[in-house]
Design a protein around this motif. Structure first.
Motif, mmCIF file in Angstrom:
data_model
loop_
_atom_site.group_PDB
_atom_site.id
_atom_site.type_symbol
_atom_site.label_atom_id
_atom_site.label_comp_id
_atom_site.label_asym_id
_atom_site.label_seq_id
_atom_site.Cartn_x
_atom_site.Cartn_y
_atom_site.Cartn_z
ATOM 1 N N LYS A 1 66.253 -10.999 48.106
ATOM 2 C CA LYS A 1 67.208 -10.858 47.003
ATOM 3 C C LYS A 1 66.772 -11.705 45.809
ATOM 4 C CE LYS A 1 71.371 -9.765 49.702
ATOM 5 N NZ LYS A 1 72.723 -10.250 50.100
ATOM 6 N N ILE A 2 66.128 -12.841 46.117
ATOM 7 C CA ILE A 2 65.633 -13.726 45.062
ATOM 8 C C ILE A 2 64.363 -13.147 44.447
ATOM 9 C CG2 ILE A 2 64.757 -16.058 44.559
ATOM 10 C CD1 ILE A 2 66.455 -17.037 46.933
ATOM 11 N N THR A 3 63.522 -12.525 45.272
ATOM 12 C CA THR A 3 62.254 -11.949 44.800
ATOM 13 C C THR A 3 62.172 -10.471 45.198
ATOM 14 O OG1 THR A 3 61.118 -12.654 46.831
ATOM 15 C CG2 THR A 3 61.052 -14.156 44.940
ATOM 16 N N PRO A 4 62.945 -9.619 44.551
ATOM 17 C CA PRO A 4 62.933 -8.194 44.921
ATOM 18 C C PRO A 4 61.679 -7.448 44.488
ATOM 19 C CG PRO A 4 64.331 -8.547 43.006
ATOM 20 C CD PRO A 4 63.927 -9.908 43.482
ATOM 21 N N GLY A 5 60.890 -8.049 43.563
ATOM 22 C CA GLY A 5 59.702 -7.383 43.050
ATOM 23 C C GLY A 5 60.053 -6.241 42.116
ATOM 24 N N ARG A 6 59.035 -5.580 41.587
ATOM 25 C CA ARG A 6 59.281 -4.439 40.688
ATOM 26 C C ARG A 6 59.735 -3.213 41.482
ATOM 27 N NH1 ARG A 6 57.830 -3.857 35.564
ATOM 28 N NH2 ARG A 6 57.319 -1.672 35.972
ATOM 29 N N GLN A 7 59.093 -2.973 42.615
ATOM 30 C CA GLN A 7 59.504 -1.894 43.509
ATOM 31 C C GLN A 7 60.148 -2.477 44.765
ATOM 32 O OE1 GLN A 7 59.317 1.242 42.549
ATOM 33 N NE2 GLN A 7 58.227 0.738 40.653
ATOM 34 N N ALA A 8 59.346 -3.299 45.468
ATOM 35 C CA ALA A 8 59.806 -3.985 46.681
ATOM 36 C C ALA A 8 58.756 -5.031 47.023
ATOM 37 C CB ALA A 8 59.984 -3.005 47.835
ATOM 38 N N PRO A 9 59.150 -6.123 47.642
ATOM 39 C CA PRO A 9 58.158 -7.130 48.026
ATOM 40 C C PRO A 9 57.290 -6.641 49.183
ATOM 41 C CG PRO A 9 60.325 -7.707 48.886
ATOM 42 C CD PRO A 9 60.516 -6.506 48.016
ATOM 43 N N ALA B 1 59.972 -20.837 37.683
ATOM 44 C CA ALA B 1 60.358 -22.180 38.150
ATOM 45 C C ALA B 1 61.695 -22.137 38.878
ATOM 46 C CB ALA B 1 60.418 -23.147 36.967
ATOM 47 N N GLU B 2 62.662 -21.427 38.306
ATOM 48 C CA GLU B 2 63.979 -21.322 38.935
ATOM 49 C C GLU B 2 63.896 -20.558 40.249
ATOM 50 O OE1 GLU B 2 68.495 -19.686 37.883
ATOM 51 O OE2 GLU B 2 66.930 -19.694 36.342
ATOM 52 N N ILE B 3 63.070 -19.514 40.287
ATOM 53 C CA ILE B 3 62.902 -18.741 41.519
ATOM 54 C C ILE B 3 62.303 -19.602 42.626
ATOM 55 C CG2 ILE B 3 61.540 -16.865 42.550
ATOM 56 C CD1 ILE B 3 61.965 -15.332 39.908
ATOM 57 N N MET B 4 61.303 -20.405 42.283
ATOM 58 C CA MET B 4 60.693 -21.291 43.280
ATOM 59 C C MET B 4 61.697 -22.317 43.798
ATOM 60 S SD MET B 4 56.913 -21.765 41.525
ATOM 61 C CE MET B 4 56.137 -22.641 42.889
#
Length: 304
Positions: A249-257, A280-283
């Motif tokens: 949910k934090i890193t959904p990617g452009r299509q999918a991780p 930075a916030e995502i990390m």
């Protein structure tokens, strides 16, 4: 090598020959692997690895050349497309994310003028006489009295090709319309903005009937890849399976991780494209939910 005789077999791509857009255009072309050598004093360069020729023109002329079909593709500002009145003759393929400016109405700070309506009926100097005339024509219509209109009163728009910011100081105008990037030149000239005519940036445009639509599509795809690479980075991390859903949910990617199993069956590796400005916030968020071995990779080019 007779360059001119080779042009009929090539797609023609117009690039600003100098000014605020030139260097960033050259960087964009290099990132897209469009290889060329420009000879001194020659405004045409043959691309070595594509049937393409670069034509170096003043940015103000590119929109017209593309619209009239003299060249197939071009990079110019949105302001130039509107100023040349060729919106109906070209297709805007995409915004390029650089060359951001505002076309603004400016007056001397000492003039006491704070509203653009106060310039109605006065003299305005600009290099954008088409856009300025349209803008002030509407202001004249809304603000002049019937009597003033009957007497022929209107805002006078006068064209100058350069050094617009000096017009007020020289007593040539009551106000100007000019592009503002950082505002430094405006401040040094003792001017301040009282209205924005339009906001603009660099765009890729094409003639509605390009000579080689397939090549146009290929170049467009390459340029999109370079622009996306500047906007995104690749984030790689390990996460325990129990927290995978929250992590994606934090890193959904452009299509999918991309999710890969690790030797320890309780953990997985995740790769995802994330917006560079948010990394930075995502990390921080990933670390808070137990992600480990968080690594960041620069993307030089991609297809999205």
């Amino acid at each position: 090598m007779d360059i001119i005789n080779q042009l009929p077999d090539r797609l023609l791509f117009a690039i600003p020959k100098k000014g605020r857009l030139h260097e960033q255009c050259i960087s964009l072309l290099k990132g897209a692997d469009i290889n060329f050598h420009r000879h001194n004093r020659l405004d045409i360069a043959l691309v070595k690895n594509l049937p393409l020729a670069l034509i170096f023109l003043p940015a103000a002329d590119i929109a017209k050349f593309v619209g009239d079909g003299n060249v197939d593709l071009g990079i110019t500002g949105q302001d130039m497309v509107e100023e040349c009145e060729v919106s109906d003759k070209i297709d805007e393929i995409m915004e390029l994310g650089f060359g951001h400016c505002k076309l603004q109405v400016q007056v001397p700070i000492k003039s006491g003028i704070n509203k653009v309506e106060e310039l109605v009926g006065k003299k305005v100097v600009t290099s954008f006489d088409v856009l300025s005339s349209k803008y002030f024509s509407q202001l004249d219509k809304d603000n002049l009295t019937d009597k003033e209109k009957a007497e022929g009163k209107k805002t006078k728009i006068e064209y100058v090709s350069g050094s617009v910011e000096a017009a007020c100081a020289l007593g040539l105008a009551d106000g100007i319309v000019d592009l503002v990037e950082t505002g430094e030149t405006m401040k040094v000239a003792g001017l301040h903005a009282i209205s924005t005519v339009l906001e603009t940036q660099a765009i890729l445009i094409r003639n509605k009937n390009p000579a080689n639509p397939y090549l146009v599509s290929k170049i467009t795809s390459r340029l999109k890849g370079v622009i996306a690479a500047k906007k995104y980075v690749l984030l790689n991390y390990n996460i325990i399976r129990d927290n995978l859903r929250e992590a994606t949910k934090i890193t959904p990617g452009r299509q999918a991780p991309t999710i890969s199993p690790l030797d320890d069956g309780n953990w997985v590796e995740v790769q995802s494209m994330v917006v560079k400005e948010e990394v930075a916030e995502i990390m921080d968020k990933l670390e808070e939910i137990g992600a480990r071995d968080i690594m960041l990779f620069k993307i030089d080019n991609c297809r999205v």
